[in-house]
Scaffold this motif. Structure first.
Motif, mmCIF file in Angstrom:
data_model
loop_
_atom_site.group_PDB
_atom_site.id
_atom_site.type_symbol
_atom_site.label_atom_id
_atom_site.label_comp_id
_atom_site.label_asym_id
_atom_site.label_seq_id
_atom_site.Cartn_x
_atom_site.Cartn_y
_atom_site.Cartn_z
ATOM 1 N N VAL A 91 81.402 47.872 82.351
ATOM 2 C CA VAL A 91 80.882 48.645 81.220
ATOM 3 C C VAL A 91 79.501 49.197 81.543
ATOM 4 O O VAL A 91 79.212 50.378 81.288
ATOM 5 N N PHE A 92 78.650 48.366 82.120
ATOM 6 C CA PHE A 92 77.288 48.788 82.460
ATOM 7 C C PHE A 92 77.310 49.946 83.452
ATOM 8 O O PHE A 92 76.629 50.973 83.247
ATOM 9 N N VAL A 93 78.081 49.804 84.528
ATOM 10 C CA VAL A 93 78.151 50.857 85.548
ATOM 11 C C VAL A 93 78.678 52.162 84.952
ATOM 12 O O VAL A 93 78.234 53.253 85.312
ATOM 13 N N SER A 94 79.609 52.047 84.004
ATOM 14 C CA SER A 94 80.222 53.240 83.408
ATOM 15 C C SER A 94 79.261 53.974 82.481
ATOM 16 O O SER A 94 79.414 55.184 82.274
ATOM 17 N N LEU A 95 78.290 53.268 81.916
ATOM 18 C CA LEU A 95 77.399 53.877 80.938
ATOM 19 C C LEU A 95 76.087 54.378 81.518
ATOM 20 O O LEU A 95 75.490 55.309 80.971
ATOM 21 N N VAL A 96 75.621 53.774 82.615
ATOM 22 C CA VAL A 96 74.286 54.132 83.118
ATOM 23 C C VAL A 96 74.316 55.291 84.101
ATOM 24 O O VAL A 96 73.270 55.750 84.536
ATOM 25 N N GLY A 97 75.510 55.773 84.458
ATOM 26 C CA GLY A 97 75.602 56.900 85.366
ATOM 27 C C GLY A 97 75.562 58.227 84.627
ATOM 28 O O GLY A 97 75.796 58.309 83.422
ATOM 29 N N ALA A 98 75.274 59.295 85.385
ATOM 30 C CA ALA A 98 75.202 60.633 84.797
ATOM 31 C C ALA A 98 76.534 61.354 84.915
ATOM 32 O O ALA A 98 76.574 62.577 85.031
ATOM 33 N N ALA A 99 77.626 60.618 84.901
ATOM 34 C CA ALA A 99 78.942 61.210 85.109
ATOM 35 C C ALA A 99 79.353 62.053 83.909
ATOM 36 O O ALA A 99 78.805 61.932 82.814
ATOM 37 N N TYR A 100 80.340 62.925 84.153
ATOM 38 C CA TYR A 100 80.960 63.706 83.086
ATOM 39 C C TYR A 100 81.394 62.761 81.981
ATOM 40 O O TYR A 100 82.076 61.760 82.245
ATOM 41 N N PHE A 101 81.005 63.060 80.728
ATOM 42 C CA PHE A 101 81.227 62.100 79.651
ATOM 43 C C PHE A 101 82.692 61.777 79.459
ATOM 44 O O PHE A 101 83.066 60.629 79.199
ATOM 45 N N GLY A 102 83.572 62.768 79.585
ATOM 46 C CA GLY A 102 84.990 62.530 79.364
ATOM 47 C C GLY A 102 85.587 61.522 80.312
ATOM 48 O O GLY A 102 86.661 60.968 80.036
ATOM 49 N N SER A 103 84.925 61.254 81.427
ATOM 50 C CA SER A 103 85.443 60.291 82.399
ATOM 51 C C SER A 103 85.051 58.856 82.072
ATOM 52 O O SER A 103 85.620 57.923 82.633
ATOM 53 N N ARG A 104 84.100 58.655 81.177
ATOM 54 C CA ARG A 104 83.587 57.303 80.952
ATOM 55 C C ARG A 104 84.627 56.332 80.404
ATOM 56 O O ARG A 104 84.694 55.181 80.857
ATOM 57 N N PRO A 105 85.454 56.726 79.434
ATOM 58 C CA PRO A 105 86.507 55.783 79.001
ATOM 59 C C PRO A 105 87.437 55.388 80.147
ATOM 60 O O PRO A 105 87.857 54.237 80.236
ATOM 61 N N ARG A 106 87.743 56.348 81.010
ATOM 62 C CA ARG A 106 88.589 56.036 82.171
ATOM 63 C C ARG A 106 87.882 55.071 83.111
ATOM 64 O O ARG A 106 88.507 54.146 83.660
ATOM 65 N N LEU A 107 86.590 55.276 83.317
ATOM 66 C CA LEU A 107 85.838 54.401 84.219
ATOM 67 C C LEU A 107 85.779 52.970 83.699
ATOM 68 O O LEU A 107 85.664 52.030 84.483
ATOM 69 N N MET A 108 85.867 52.809 82.371
ATOM 70 C CA MET A 108 85.817 51.470 81.786
ATOM 71 C C MET A 108 87.180 50.807 81.710
ATOM 72 O O MET A 108 87.291 49.625 81.374
ATOM 73 N N MET A 109 88.244 51.537 81.996
ATOM 74 C CA MET A 109 89.592 50.995 81.853
ATOM 75 C C MET A 109 89.842 49.733 82.693
ATOM 76 O O MET A 109 90.560 48.830 82.241
ATOM 77 N N PRO A 110 89.288 49.597 83.909
ATOM 78 C CA PRO A 110 89.511 48.348 84.651
ATOM 79 C C PRO A 110 88.903 47.109 84.001
ATOM 80 O O PRO A 110 89.224 45.991 84.393
ATOM 81 N N ALA A 111 88.026 47.292 82.994
ATOM 82 C CA ALA A 111 87.400 46.147 82.319
ATOM 83 C C ALA A 111 88.362 45.583 81.283
ATOM 84 O O ALA A 111 88.118 45.620 80.072
ATOM 85 N N PHE A 112 89.464 45.011 81.740
ATOM 86 C CA PHE A 112 90.510 44.540 80.836
ATOM 87 C C PHE A 112 90.065 43.369 79.984
ATOM 88 O O PHE A 112 90.698 43.065 78.963
ATOM 89 N N GLY A 113 88.967 42.714 80.358
ATOM 90 C CA GLY A 113 88.451 41.620 79.535
ATOM 91 C C GLY A 113 88.055 42.076 78.143
ATOM 92 O O GLY A 113 88.061 41.273 77.194
ATOM 93 N N LEU A 114 87.725 43.372 77.990
ATOM 94 C CA LEU A 114 87.394 43.904 76.666
ATOM 95 C C LEU A 114 88.564 43.779 75.694
ATOM 96 O O LEU A 114 88.368 43.742 74.475
#
Length: 393
Positions: A329-352
């Motif tokens: 979650v931290f890595v997905s939020l602190v980057g300057a990536a395209y916003f639409g990609s952030r939910p996808r970047l967090m998908m491996p965090a299945f503990g959520l």
């Protein structure tokens, strides 16, 4: 004296011999280790089939090629190009930035190249085969992690919930999310079982798949450090597992640095793609620039994310799983990536998904199944809308 009576008494005995006591108990022996796994994999596969069916219907209605959207769009194209021609391709976008294929880690294109060499298929189709197979392996590993921590039923629901994640359509694309999640889930399960060398080896492979492996590496290191503080010693297998864990991730970073002649080359490549680490500044600017209803909705989504993280902590999830989840979650939020990609970047965090998974596991089956089916349809509809649209996930 009536003689046939003993003969009659033997009839029930003879009739029961073909049905020994072990036969009624037979289902319970394989069912406990295998039935929940099959249920988890079957439920997960059903969610993906629903997503593919919704995509097929939407694609037919709009005259689009749904299969092409799964294996030949956005990042998938870059992976196929690497598989077919190796590294070294770059393009210059209209604003002058240079996008290099060195931003993409090598394991998926290596598998695409290997499969397309030995099987009668092209690299793009091989990418789909890898992604779909890895999705099942990931669901299996997620199920085992959930079952290890909160019981078998929670593990089954957790695997199915991962299949109805809002951006779960990416799990059906030739992307790295399923491959990385499979490696991460089994690495975490190995840690939970005390098999540190296996966990480290799987982490090496994860480190060759996505940069998000940094969160997995950190989770293993934090867990080992906590063990050292608690026990004042570490078993040799733990030390070995922690030491080998970063070799895949670090190896590719070093490779790009040597290739480009700069120790920061990989991070420079990522920055050119707009993926530099800015501490969340880009995210804040994106929210501020939205119309106020959209900004409020996004803030509500971020608040829900924070609530899920808090619930994970309150659940007292095992340290490796919790550290990994927070790290992703931290890595997905602190980057300057395209916003639409952030939910996808967090998908491996299945503990959520463990808090809602435990809640659904406590509900009756007649309640849980319709809820999961409805979520699968909603996820499939969102996936079809995104895939048939213009923007990348």
């Amino acid at each position: 004296m009536f003689v046939p009576s003993p003969t009659r008494s033997t009839i029930p005995t003879r009739l029961t011999r073909p049905t020994p006591p072990s036969r009624p108990a037979r289902p319970s022996l394989p069912a406990r280790p295998t039935h929940p796994t099959l249920l988890a994999l079957g439920g997960y596969a059903a969610t993906r089939l629903i997503g593919l069916a919704v995509l097929a219907i939407a694609a037919a209605a709009t005259g689009e090629d749904g299969l092409h959207r799964l294996k030949g769009r956005w990042d998938s194209v870059w992976y196929v190009r690497i598989a077919e021609h190796g590294y070294g391709y770059e393009i210059t976008v209209p604003n002058g930035d240079v996008h290099s294929d060195l931003a993409f880690f090598p394991l998926l294109p290596a598998l695409e190249r290997g499969l397309s060499t030995v099987l009668p298929m092209d690299a793009a189709t091989a990418g789909l085969l890898v992604s779909w197979t890895a999705g099942l392996v990931a669901a299996w590993g997620i199920h085992r992690c959930g079952a290890q921590v909160f019981g078998t039923r929670a593990g089954v629901v957790l695997a199915v919930l991962w299949g109805v994640y809002p951006t779960a359509f990416v799990q059906s694309m030739a992307y790295t999310e399923t491959l990385f999640t499979a490696l991460a889930a089994w690495s975490l399960y190995a840690v939970l079982r005390g098999r540190w060398i296996l966990a480290g080896a799987l982490c090496v492979a994860a480190g060759l798949t996505r940069p998000t492996a940094a969160a997995l590496i950190a989770a293993l290191g934090i867990t080992a450090l906590a063990m050292l503080v608690r026990d004042r010693r570490l078993p040799l297998r733990t030390v070995v597992g922690v030491l080998i864990a970063p070799l895949g991730w670090l190896g590719y970073i070093v490779h790009v640095g040597v290739r480009e002649g700069s120790p920061t080359a990989y991070f420079d490549v990522q920055a050119a793609w707009g993926n530099s680490i800015d501490g969340g500044v880009a995210l804040a600017q994106f929210i501020v620039g939205l119309p106020w209803p959209a900004a409020l909705g996004l803030c509500a989504a971020l608040a829900l994310l924070g609530l899920l993280v808090a619930l994970c902590i309150r659940q007292r999830q095992p340290l490796p799983l919790l550290a990994y989840t927070i790290g992703v979650v931290f890595v997905s939020l602190v980057g300057a990536a395209y916003f639409g990609s952030r939910p996808r970047l967090m998908m491996p965090a299945f503990g959520l998904l463990l808090p809602p998974a435990v809640a659904l596991a406590r509900a009756r089956t007649r309640t849980a199944v319709p809820v999961l089916a409805g979520l699968a349809l909603a996820s499939g509809a969102y996936g079809a809308f995104t895939l048939l649209g213009s923007g990348p996930p």
